[in-house]
Design an enzyme around this catalytic site. Structure first.
Site, PDB file in Angstrom:
ATOM      1  N   ASP A  83      20.109   4.536   1.383  1.00 39.16           N
ATOM      2  CA  ASP A  83      20.180   5.619   0.778  1.00 39.16           C
ATOM      3  C   ASP A  83      19.208   6.731   2.005  1.00 39.16           C
ATOM      4  O   ASP A  83      19.051   7.511   1.216  1.00 39.16           O
ATOM      5  CB  ASP A  83      20.095   6.278  -0.267  1.00 39.16           C
ATOM      6  CG  ASP A  83      21.318   5.334  -1.318  1.00 39.16           C
ATOM      7  OD1 ASP A  83      22.496   5.629  -0.624  1.00 39.16           O
ATOM      8  OD2 ASP A  83      20.738   4.500  -2.577  1.00 39.16           O
TER       9      ASP A  83
ATOM     10  N   GLY B 127      24.634   8.088   7.345  1.00 41.56           N
ATOM     11  CA  GLY B 127      25.238   8.582   7.638  1.00 41.56           C
ATOM     12  C   GLY B 127      24.772   9.939   8.630  1.00 41.56           C
ATOM     13  O   GLY B 127      25.714  10.235   8.880  1.00 41.56           O
TER      14      GLY B 127
ATOM     15  N   GLY C 186      27.955   5.153  -0.020  1.00 45.08           N
ATOM     16  CA  GLY C 186      28.173   5.969   0.108  1.00 45.08           C
ATOM     17  C   GLY C 186      27.387   6.837   1.391  1.00 45.08           C
ATOM     18  O   GLY C 186      26.446   6.574   1.077  1.00 45.08           O
ATOM     19  N   HIS C 187      28.123   7.873   1.713  1.00 42.57           N
ATOM     20  CA  HIS C 187      27.272   8.717   1.983  1.00 42.57           C
ATOM     21  C   HIS C 187      28.416  10.116   2.302  1.00 42.57           C
ATOM     22  O   HIS C 187      29.227  10.578   2.605  1.00 42.57           O
ATOM     23  CB  HIS C 187      26.576   8.641   3.634  1.00 42.57           C
ATOM     24  CG  HIS C 187      27.321   8.516   5.324  1.00 42.57           C
ATOM     25  ND1 HIS C 187      28.031   7.389   5.142  1.00 42.57           N
ATOM     26  CD2 HIS C 187      28.139   9.128   5.009  1.00 42.57           C
ATOM     27  CE1 HIS C 187      28.289   7.111   5.657  1.00 42.57           C
ATOM     28  NE2 HIS C 187      28.852   8.341   6.074  1.00 42.57           N
TER      29      HIS C 187
ATOM     30  N   THR D 288      27.091  -2.718  -7.680  1.00 39.42           N
ATOM     31  CA  THR D 288      27.363  -1.400  -7.845  1.00 39.42           C
ATOM     32  C   THR D 288      28.928  -1.268  -8.480  1.00 39.42           C
ATOM     33  O   THR D 288      29.794  -0.488  -9.228  1.00 39.42           O
ATOM     34  CB  THR D 288      27.515  -0.583  -6.982  1.00 39.42           C
ATOM     35  OG1 THR D 288      28.510  -1.527  -6.216  1.00 39.42           O
ATOM     36  CG2 THR D 288      26.909  -0.555  -5.791  1.00 39.42           C
TER      37      THR D 288
ATOM     38  N   THR E 122      22.098  -7.450  -1.986  1.00 46.27           N
ATOM     39  CA  THR E 122      23.628  -7.472  -2.358  1.00 46.27           C
ATOM     40  C   THR E 122      24.561  -8.794  -0.937  1.00 46.27           C
ATOM     41  O   THR E 122      23.454  -9.535  -0.790  1.00 46.27           O
ATOM     42  CB  THR E 122      23.896  -5.949  -1.324  1.00 46.27           C
ATOM     43  OG1 THR E 122      25.762  -5.853  -1.307  1.00 46.27           O
ATOM     44  CG2 THR E 122      23.609  -6.143   0.145  1.00 46.27           C
TER      45      THR E 122
ATOM     46  N   THR F 273      25.405   8.376  -4.488  1.00 44.05           N
ATOM     47  CA  THR F 273      26.313   8.615  -4.215  1.00 44.05           C
ATOM     48  C   THR F 273      27.711   8.094  -4.748  1.00 44.05           C
ATOM     49  O   THR F 273      29.180   8.730  -5.140  1.00 44.05           O
ATOM     50  CB  THR F 273      26.996   8.875  -2.399  1.00 44.05           C
ATOM     51  OG1 THR F 273      25.910   8.790  -2.131  1.00 44.05           O
ATOM     52  CG2 THR F 273      27.822   9.464  -1.507  1.00 44.05           C
ATOM     53  N   THR F 274      28.069   6.992  -4.597  1.00 46.98           N
ATOM     54  CA  THR F 274      29.110   5.799  -4.987  1.00 46.98           C
ATOM     55  C   THR F 274      28.505   5.728  -6.576  1.00 46.98           C
ATOM     56  O   THR F 274      29.933   5.564  -7.528  1.00 46.98           O
ATOM     57  CB  THR F 274      29.383   4.377  -4.580  1.00 46.98           C
ATOM     58  OG1 THR F 274      29.326   4.406  -3.302  1.00 46.98           O
ATOM     59  CG2 THR F 274      30.085   3.386  -5.340  1.00 46.98           C
TER      60      THR F 274
ATOM     61  N   ARG G 237      24.016   7.123 -10.399  1.00 52.15           N
ATOM     62  CA  ARG G 237      22.920   7.182 -11.292  1.00 52.15           C
ATOM     63  C   ARG G 237      21.613   7.358 -10.569  1.00 52.15           C
ATOM     64  O   ARG G 237      21.427   7.653  -9.623  1.00 52.15           O
ATOM     65  CB  ARG G 237      22.366   5.445 -10.958  1.00 52.15           C
ATOM     66  CG  ARG G 237      23.587   4.296 -11.524  1.00 52.15           C
ATOM     67  CD  ARG G 237      23.673   2.593 -11.445  1.00 52.15           C
ATOM     68  NE  ARG G 237      23.433   2.610  -9.852  1.00 52.15           N
ATOM     69  CZ  ARG G 237      23.452   1.094 -10.009  1.00 52.15           C
ATOM     70  NH1 ARG G 237      23.071  -0.099 -10.500  1.00 52.15           N
ATOM     71  NH2 ARG G 237      23.973   0.583  -8.415  1.00 52.15           N
TER      72      ARG G 237
ATOM     73  N   ASP H  85      11.133  17.036   5.398  1.00 58.56           N
ATOM     74  CA  ASP H  85      10.989  18.094   4.795  1.00 58.56           C
ATOM     75  C   ASP H  85      10.591  17.761   2.850  1.00 58.56           C
ATOM     76  O   ASP H  85      10.114  19.149   2.081  1.00 58.56           O
ATOM     77  CB  ASP H  85      12.303  19.111   4.170  1.00 58.56           C
ATOM     78  CG  ASP H  85      13.707  18.540   3.811  1.00 58.56           C
ATOM     79  OD1 ASP H  85      13.637  17.334   4.075  1.00 58.56           O
ATOM     80  OD2 ASP H  85      14.401  19.517   2.795  1.00 58.56           O
TER      81      ASP H  85
HETATM   82  P1  IMP Z   1      25.853  -4.319  -4.792  1.00 61.72           P
HETATM   83  O1  IMP Z   1      26.040  -4.564  -2.801  1.00 61.72           O
HETATM   84  O2  IMP Z   1      27.582  -3.778  -5.288  1.00 61.72           O
HETATM   85  O3  IMP Z   1      26.619  -5.932  -4.798  1.00 61.72           O
HETATM   86  O4  IMP Z   1      25.014  -4.506  -5.659  1.00 61.72           O
HETATM   87  C1  IMP Z   1      23.323  -4.942  -5.254  1.00 61.72           C
HETATM   88  C2  IMP Z   1      22.507  -4.065  -4.982  1.00 61.72           C
HETATM   89  O5  IMP Z   1      22.334  -3.132  -3.553  1.00 61.72           O
HETATM   90  C3  IMP Z   1      21.945  -3.197  -6.363  1.00 61.72           C
HETATM   91  O6  IMP Z   1      21.036  -3.249  -6.814  1.00 61.72           O
HETATM   92  C4  IMP Z   1      22.639  -1.651  -5.935  1.00 61.72           C
HETATM   93  O7  IMP Z   1      22.715  -0.461  -6.301  1.00 61.72           O
HETATM   94  C5  IMP Z   1      22.485  -1.895  -4.512  1.00 61.72           C
HETATM   95  N1  IMP Z   1      22.743  -1.045  -3.321  1.00 61.72           N
HETATM   96  C6  IMP Z   1      24.397  -1.605  -2.644  1.00 61.72           C
HETATM   97  N2  IMP Z   1      24.794  -0.477  -1.943  1.00 61.72           N
HETATM   98  C7  IMP Z   1      23.575   0.172  -2.163  1.00 61.72           C
HETATM   99  C8  IMP Z   1      23.851   1.679  -0.744  1.00 61.72           C
HETATM  100  O8  IMP Z   1      24.677   2.126  -0.317  1.00 61.72           O
HETATM  101  N3  IMP Z   1      22.620   2.038  -1.713  1.00 61.72           N
HETATM  102  C9  IMP Z   1      21.280   1.782  -2.344  1.00 61.72           C
HETATM  103  N4  IMP Z   1      21.588   0.309  -3.051  1.00 61.72           N
HETATM  104  C10 IMP Z   1      22.962   0.294  -2.425  1.00 61.72           C
END
Ligand code: IMP
Length: 486
Positions: A50, A54, A83-84, A172, A295, A358-359, A362, A392
């Protein structure tokens, strides 16, 4: 262990800015050493995701498409967990699997082999692209037939596993880890499995396997509720599952192709420009991030090598950039980072920068910059440049705390290590850096336009991380960016 006190003295007492107050002396995209592909740039998340990659990719793609007539944006990892939001010409579109740049005329976007793709979510995203860009835009979206399928079966299995396992509860819920696990178990379904005449047999066998595993965990596959792009859905019976997939398959087939030959040709030529877009971030990497809330894909720049089947060596990419939020770091999941911030300031930043997933929507944890961790992340991915976003988000009366080293409770120095148990026990030590008025940066476009404390901050952080600043973003719109490119 580096404690950065020398660097602090150089920047804040002796007035060294290490050149960040001016444009780069040469264009790192064009003026490259032998063996490096001109006009190539990769952007990875340098913290916990995040970071605003993007927007940067989108803006860069627009610029390169303008200059060269075309551009390739290649995504190498992750799936619908990312997600963005892209904002342009009054539209606000959330993308999860389709790379940024899809809304730029002249851009070809590639969903690479290193990704895991959810057909139903992808159909919705592709429909959005076709609606806004016209039906001809279809030929500008390539889905690598080797990318792995990530289905509702994976989402359901992940939910069942979360009932009893310790690590990974922060996921996620998009089935990412089980889909990647299929590769290691040697039974992945790839996009090319949708192309064959016996696709129903192959995917039916997969359904049966996951149904059996779920029964073993005391759960029922068909009645499990899983997240969808909007709301939730039920996996459904084997027949219903295959029927739904059949409809999605009809939409997806024209996009799925063998990308290896055209990718090879494009990379070996000097043009078009290439942008490699990473999802997630090094702090979420299973080997280097804060294990176990990590992840399953390879979010480091090294992931490009595997996704392109050895075609692109990271060291051939002219600019290897790590994206970071400039003044703080956000994290979503269950990890407990050492540099947690006072909740009052965290809340102020969360609201100012809309720090909600975004996804998953939270609220994100907001923490102070942690140089031991960020330097480790920049080092393991061999990042050459930095993209500093959210410049900013800075308040004139609120100095910026940055962690420069860790100790144990007795004061002995400790390094960063990629392990939650270990990181729980480290004591962070901070410097307080002078801040600036973030709201007053609106019109800054060149490094010279930044106020001195912002230049000093960029000098300190970039030197500490061993990478050169390339861009700093100062707002969400496409042109709200300070660029060091000459
Ligand atoms: P997973 O990728 O859904 O297996 O999640 C594993 C970890 O990566 C969790 O803590 C998620 O919140 C984090 N995570 C996965 N994708 C993103 C992202 O795009 N942004 C921030 N955290 C992410």
């Amino acid at each position: 262990m580096i404690d950065y006190s020398d660097l602090h003295r150089q920047v804040y007492e002796q007035g060294h800015l290490f050149g960040v107050e001016q444009l780069l002396p040469r264009d790192p995209l064009r003026d490259v050493k032998p063996g490096v592909r001109p006009n190539s740039i990769a952007i990875e998340g340098g913290a916990f995701g995040d970071e605003g990659k993007g927007k940067c990719v989108d803006e860069l793609a627009a610029r390169l498409a303008r200059e060269h007539g075309k551009v390739i944006v290649y995504r190498w990892n992750g799936g619908a967990n990312a997600g963005h939001t892209v904002e342009f010409e009054g539209h606000r579109v959330a993308l999860h699997q389709v790379p940024s740049g899809a809304f730029i005329p002249g851009a070809t976007v590639i969903l690479g082999k290193g990704m895991v793709l959810h057909p139903a979510d992808l159909v919705t995203e592709l429909d959005q692209v076709a609606t806004l860009m016209g039906p001809d835009s279809r030929s500008n979206v390539w889905v690598d037939e080797m990318a792995v399928l990530c289905l509702d079966t994976h989402r359901a299995f992940e939910a069942a596993l979360n009932q009893w396992q310790e690590g990974g509860r922060g996921a996620t819920g998009r089935g990412i880890a089980p889909a990647y696990a299929d590769i290691v178990y040697r039974h992945p379904l790839r996009m090319r499995d949708l192309k064959v005449s016996d696709w129903q047999t192959r995917i039916g066998r997969h359904y049966d396997l996951y149904a059996g595993w779920m029964t073993g965990l005391g759960a029922n596959l068909s009645s499990t509720t899983v997240p969808a792009l909007q709301g939730t859905t039920q996996v459904g019976s084997r027949k219903a599952f295959l029927q739904n997939l059949g409809a999605q398959r009809n939409v997806l087939l024209p996009y799925i192709r063998d990308v290896s030959v055209p990718l090879h040709e494009a990379w070996m030529a000097a043009s078009p420009p290439f942008i490699f877009e990473g999802a997630q971030a090094v702090g979420l990497d299973a080997r280097f991030g804060v294990y176990p809330d990590v992840t399953a894909s390879d979010p480091t720049l090294g992931g490009i090598l595997a996704s392109t089947e050895g075609l692109v060596l990271p060291r051939q990419i002219a600019v290897r950039a790590a994206a970071l939020k400039a003044t703080y770091t956000s994290s979503v999941g269950t990890r407990r980072l050492p540099t947690r911030m006072d909740e009052e300031l965290a809340q102020r930043i969360r609201e100012a920068a809309q720090e909600y997933g975004t996804t998953t929507h939270r609220p994100r944890d907001i923490v102070h910059l942690d140089l031991p961790a960020l330097r480790f992340y920049a080092r393991v991915s061999d990042a050459s440049h930095l993209i500093l976003t959210h410049m900013d988000i800075a308040y004139p009366n609120e100095s910026i705390r940055v962690c420069t080293f860790y100790t144990d409770r007795r004061g002995n120095s400790l390094p960063y290590r990629p392990d939650q148990e270990y990181l729980k026990a480290v004591v962070p030590h901070y410097v307080e850096l002078p801040s600036w008025d973030g709201a007053a940066l609106r019109n800054a476009r060149k490094p010279q336009d930044l106020p001195l404390p912002a230049q000093q901050f960029v000098a300190f952080v970039s030197q500490a991380l061993g990478a050169t600043p390339l861009f700093a973003t100062i707002g969400p719109q496409r042109d709200e960016t300070v660029s060091w490119l000459p």
